[in-house]
Motif scaffolding. Structure first.
Motif, mmCIF file in Angstrom:
data_model
loop_
_atom_site.group_PDB
_atom_site.id
_atom_site.type_symbol
_atom_site.label_atom_id
_atom_site.label_comp_id
_atom_site.label_asym_id
_atom_site.label_seq_id
_atom_site.Cartn_x
_atom_site.Cartn_y
_atom_site.Cartn_z
ATOM 1 N N HIS A 173 32.652 17.025 17.963
ATOM 2 C CA HIS A 173 34.077 16.997 18.042
ATOM 3 C C HIS A 173 34.132 15.335 18.375
ATOM 4 O O HIS A 173 33.626 14.639 19.058
ATOM 5 C CB HIS A 173 34.377 17.884 19.338
ATOM 6 C CG HIS A 173 35.966 17.790 19.362
ATOM 7 N ND1 HIS A 173 36.882 16.857 19.864
ATOM 8 C CD2 HIS A 173 36.611 18.851 19.266
ATOM 9 C CE1 HIS A 173 37.993 17.440 19.761
ATOM 10 N NE2 HIS A 173 37.746 18.779 19.233
ATOM 11 N N PHE A 194 32.274 12.861 11.213
ATOM 12 C CA PHE A 194 33.269 11.871 10.798
ATOM 13 C C PHE A 194 33.153 10.478 11.004
ATOM 14 O O PHE A 194 33.405 9.445 11.705
ATOM 15 C CB PHE A 194 34.555 11.870 12.362
ATOM 16 C CG PHE A 194 35.189 13.295 12.243
ATOM 17 C CD1 PHE A 194 36.079 13.522 11.770
ATOM 18 C CD2 PHE A 194 34.478 14.194 13.454
ATOM 19 C CE1 PHE A 194 36.965 14.803 11.838
ATOM 20 C CE2 PHE A 194 35.183 15.476 13.580
ATOM 21 C CZ PHE A 194 36.333 15.755 12.670
ATOM 22 N N CYS A 218 43.699 11.754 18.271
ATOM 23 C CA CYS A 218 42.677 11.826 17.536
ATOM 24 C C CYS A 218 43.010 11.041 16.263
ATOM 25 O O CYS A 218 43.922 11.307 15.662
ATOM 26 C CB CYS A 218 42.504 13.470 17.147
ATOM 27 S SG CYS A 218 40.833 13.472 15.608
ATOM 28 N N PHE A 252 43.581 17.649 21.301
ATOM 29 C CA PHE A 252 43.456 16.406 21.051
ATOM 30 C C PHE A 252 44.031 15.720 19.995
ATOM 31 O O PHE A 252 43.953 14.452 19.912
ATOM 32 C CB PHE A 252 41.805 16.438 20.982
ATOM 33 C CG PHE A 252 41.273 14.976 21.091
ATOM 34 C CD1 PHE A 252 41.511 14.324 22.237
ATOM 35 C CD2 PHE A 252 40.531 14.493 19.973
ATOM 36 C CE1 PHE A 252 40.793 12.941 22.217
ATOM 37 C CE2 PHE A 252 39.821 13.082 19.787
ATOM 38 C CZ PHE A 252 39.992 12.422 20.907
ATOM 39 N N SER A 253 45.017 16.377 19.469
ATOM 40 C CA SER A 253 45.953 15.798 18.350
ATOM 41 C C SER A 253 46.435 14.489 18.474
ATOM 42 O O SER A 253 46.640 13.593 17.624
ATOM 43 C CB SER A 253 46.874 16.703 17.729
ATOM 44 O OG SER A 253 47.826 17.275 18.580
ATOM 45 N N PHE A 305 41.611 11.507 13.284
ATOM 46 C CA PHE A 305 41.419 12.168 11.978
ATOM 47 C C PHE A 305 42.229 13.215 11.799
ATOM 48 O O PHE A 305 42.244 14.011 11.061
ATOM 49 C CB PHE A 305 39.812 12.693 12.021
ATOM 50 C CG PHE A 305 38.834 11.570 12.542
ATOM 51 C CD1 PHE A 305 38.465 10.629 11.561
ATOM 52 C CD2 PHE A 305 38.309 11.570 13.707
ATOM 53 C CE1 PHE A 305 37.375 9.831 11.839
ATOM 54 C CE2 PHE A 305 37.367 10.766 14.147
ATOM 55 C CZ PHE A 305 36.947 9.756 13.109
HETATM 56 FE FE1 SF4 Z 1 41.771 18.062 16.755
HETATM 57 FE FE2 SF4 Z 1 42.420 17.951 14.113
HETATM 58 FE FE3 SF4 Z 1 41.073 15.927 15.594
HETATM 59 FE FE4 SF4 Z 1 39.735 18.096 14.872
HETATM 60 S S1 SF4 Z 1 40.460 16.512 13.655
HETATM 61 S S2 SF4 Z 1 39.900 17.068 16.850
HETATM 62 S S3 SF4 Z 1 41.467 19.709 15.071
HETATM 63 S S4 SF4 Z 1 43.131 16.572 15.706
#
Ligand code: SF4
Length: 339
Positions: free
Chosen positions: A252, A329, A294, A290-291, A296
């Motif tokens: 994650h 990632f 984040c 976490f959006s 990604f």
């Molecule tokens: Fe959340 Fe999307 Fe980041 Fe995964 S990629 S942690 S689902 S925001």
């Protein structure tokens, strides 16, 4: 798994001026007997709320907690009298077997009591022993936590930080509990003193067969002491795995960011920085929690909340983009021992 604690669908909400603060959002987890389970996450993630609920200091808004097969918050009985009696008996068993060691022993030890009275207090409540027997037990316990019996007559302010935390440990183990919650037990101590306390906790676990729930934001200590790790964020688990899996292959992005902020990495390592604040629990993101932080995040991340999925054996991740254990990632895998 030989479980000692099971938490099922735990929710905890607080109400502030007609607004709801959801501190724990429907979380479930088990703690394996004889092992150390760690919960990590930033301040405000809900770690201490979990600790306080399992210790019986806080009632969950909904959900159930089991110690072995005993339901800690069970109010389903229709017969009030038997419910009260059952609750009292149950509470006695669970109070004896579940103990807690707090972050700051200076605050958790009564400043008006001498060490002898502090460590014997739980025993006097639960057992009826003669004065001689109590003194003998006190001497044995002090020896177990590597304290001289000369501290018995002192008050907590007359002890060093390390001695105070050893007294807190002595008080916690005097009833021969099965399970101990350690809520940031090292954060008020110097590094050299903390390492002595860690080794003491490991020895006690080995010798007394204890199970620990270790709550911390210090990932170096977590890596050293834990068998499994759960990563908590805004009251939800984002990743759960064995310690080796979490540190060698964190899947994650939030786990990666926490680990990378605690350990030194090679130059070409992708670094995820946590350079913005955790969102308010009064207005959490609709999709992935976490959006907002984040790097990604895709459209789906803002629309739907990902649930924990088993990505490989014993390794659970809540992320839309993690489909298998090779999705890192862009972060190179590392061996746990190289951290
Ligand atoms: Fe959340 Fe999307 Fe980041 Fe995964 S990629 S942690 S689902 S925001």
């Amino acid at each position: 798994m030989n479980k000692i604690i099971s938490c099922n669908n735990l929710k905890k909400s607080f109400y502030i001026k007609n607004k709801t603060l959801n501190v724990l959002n429907d979380i479930s987890f088990d703690i394996e007997k004889g092992k150390t389970t760690s919960i990590v996450g930033e301040s405000g993630s809900g770690k201490s709320t979990i600790a306080n609920i399992i210790a019986g200091l806080l009632k969950p808004t909904s959900g159930r907690v089991f110690f072995e097969n005993l339901s800690i918050f069970d109010n389903t009985s229709v017969n009030k009298a038997s419910f009260v009696k059952a609750t009292f008996d149950k509470r006695k068993v669970f109070r004896k077997n579940i103990q807690m060691i707090f972050q700051d022993p200076y605050l958790s030890l009564n400043p008006k009591m001498r060490v002898l009275d502090i460590i014997l207090e739980p025993l006097k409540i639960h057992e009826k022993f003669s004065k001689e027997k109590l003194l003998k037990i006190a001497d044995d316990i002090l020896q177990k936590v590597n304290l001289s019996s000369t501290v018995k007559k002192r008050f907590s302010h007359q002890l060093s930080g390390g001695q105070r935390q050893r007294v807190a440990i002595a008080r916690a183990i005097i009833l021969n509990p099965k399970f101990i919650i350690l809520d940031e037990p090292l954060s008020s101590l110097d590094v050299s003193i903390a390492s002595g306390i860690i080794n003491l906790l490991i020895d006690l676990q080995k010798n007394l067969g204890l199970t620990y729930l270790f709550i911390s934001h210090d990932l170096k200590v977590v890596k050293y002491i834990s068998d499994s790790v759960s990563v908590l964020y805004m009251g939800k688990f984002l990743e759960k795995a064995k310690t080796n899996q979490i540190f060698s292959n964190p899947l994650h992005p939030y786990t990666q960011a926490l680990i990378e902020s605690s350990f030194t990495f090679r130059k070409n390592q992708t670094k995820i920085l946590l350079n913005s604040e955790i969102p308010s629990l009064l207005d959490p993101p609709k999709g992935c929690l976490f959006s907002t932080r984040c790097p990604f995040a895709k459209k789906i991340c803002f629309d739907a909340r990902p649930e924990l999925k088993e990505i490989e054996k014993d390794h659970f991740v809540a992320c839309h983009l993690v489909k298998d254990a090779s999705n890192t990632f862009g972060r190179a895998k590392t061996t746990s021992s190289s951290l």
